[in-house]
Design a protein around this motif. Structure first.
Motif, short mmCIF file in Angstrom:
data_model
loop_
_atom_site.label_atom_id
_atom_site.label_comp_id
_atom_site.label_asym_id
_atom_site.label_seq_id
_atom_site.Cartn_x
_atom_site.Cartn_y
_atom_site.Cartn_z
N UNK A 78 50.40 -19.69 -63.53
CA UNK A 78 50.77 -20.25 -64.66
C UNK A 78 50.65 -18.86 -65.81
N UNK A 79 49.46 -18.12 -65.76
CA UNK A 79 49.44 -16.79 -66.65
C UNK A 79 50.83 -16.02 -66.56
N UNK A 80 51.33 -15.93 -65.36
CA UNK A 80 52.62 -15.18 -65.23
C UNK A 80 53.82 -15.82 -65.93
N UNK A 81 54.02 -17.04 -65.51
CA UNK A 81 54.91 -17.78 -66.10
C UNK A 81 55.07 -18.02 -67.58
N UNK A 84 54.67 -14.44 -72.90
CA UNK A 84 55.96 -14.36 -73.43
C UNK A 84 56.67 -13.02 -72.93
N UNK A 85 56.17 -12.28 -72.45
CA UNK A 85 56.90 -10.73 -71.97
C UNK A 85 57.71 -11.37 -70.55
N UNK A 159 49.48 -24.97 -71.10
CA UNK A 159 49.79 -24.11 -72.28
C UNK A 159 49.00 -22.68 -71.88
N UNK A 160 49.60 -21.67 -72.26
CA UNK A 160 48.83 -20.35 -72.28
C UNK A 160 47.25 -20.27 -72.43
#
Length: 175
Positions: A78-81, A84-85, A159-160
């Motif tokens: 999830x962190x990767x997906x 925003x970058x 969400x992030x």
């Protein structure tokens, strides 16, 4: 009609650009299927052996890559997906169905992560400490949350700011 070298070059570039743009909208027809990790497979983010840690694993198949990118925890996925970058084209994302997989030694039971239901904030721990438990069926996620606590949500609801990566190496005595 006489065409000079400059006009020919410009026309060639324009045709190339048009072909490239039209190809962007086409599907390759490539079917992405989940892979299975082995005892030597490592997490692409931190090098941890996937087979050595409990909790759900994840894999992302990026365009142009011959193998999936492995994650020893769904929180890392999830962190990767959600960064925003993150601009690489994602062809497929798979997680394990923790209703069927053994929590302590999860193998198999892969499904499309975007269709799943997740439990955030449970008492169960994965390789990175707090984890996000993945389930193919919402009823299984709700049953898990009843037993171990946590909030049930769909993939698109994560969400992030909900993704915690602070637990892993801090609590791992095997590293």
């Amino acid at each position: 009609m006489r065409v000079n070298r400059r006009q020919l070059l410009l026309a060639t570039c324009a045709l190339g650009a048009q072909a490239a743009l039209s190809a962007c909208g086409q599907k390759t027809g490539q079917t992405v299927v989940p892979a299975e990790f082995n005892v030597a497979s490592t997490c692409d983010l931190d090098g941890m052996l996937l087979a050595d840690y409990p909790g759900p694993k994840a894999q992302i198949h990026f365009a142009g890559e011959s193998r999936p990118t492995w994650y020893c925890d769904t929180a890392e996925m999830f962190s990767t997906l959600l960064k925003p970058e993150q601009v690489r084209t994602v062809l497929g994302v798979f997680v394990q169905d923790m209703e069927l997989a053994d929590w302590d030694r999860p193998r198999g039971y892969w499904f499309d992560a975007r269709t799943g239901t997740y439990v955030l904030g449970s008492r169960r721990r994965g390789s990175m400490g707090p984890t996000i438990a993945s389930f193919r069926q919402e009823a299984a996620a709700r049953k898990f949350a009843t037993s171990f606590g946590g909030q049930v949500m769909r993939f698109a609801e994560v969400k992030p700011e909900m993704v915690d990566l602070s637990g892993g190496a801090l609590h791992d005595s095997r590293m």
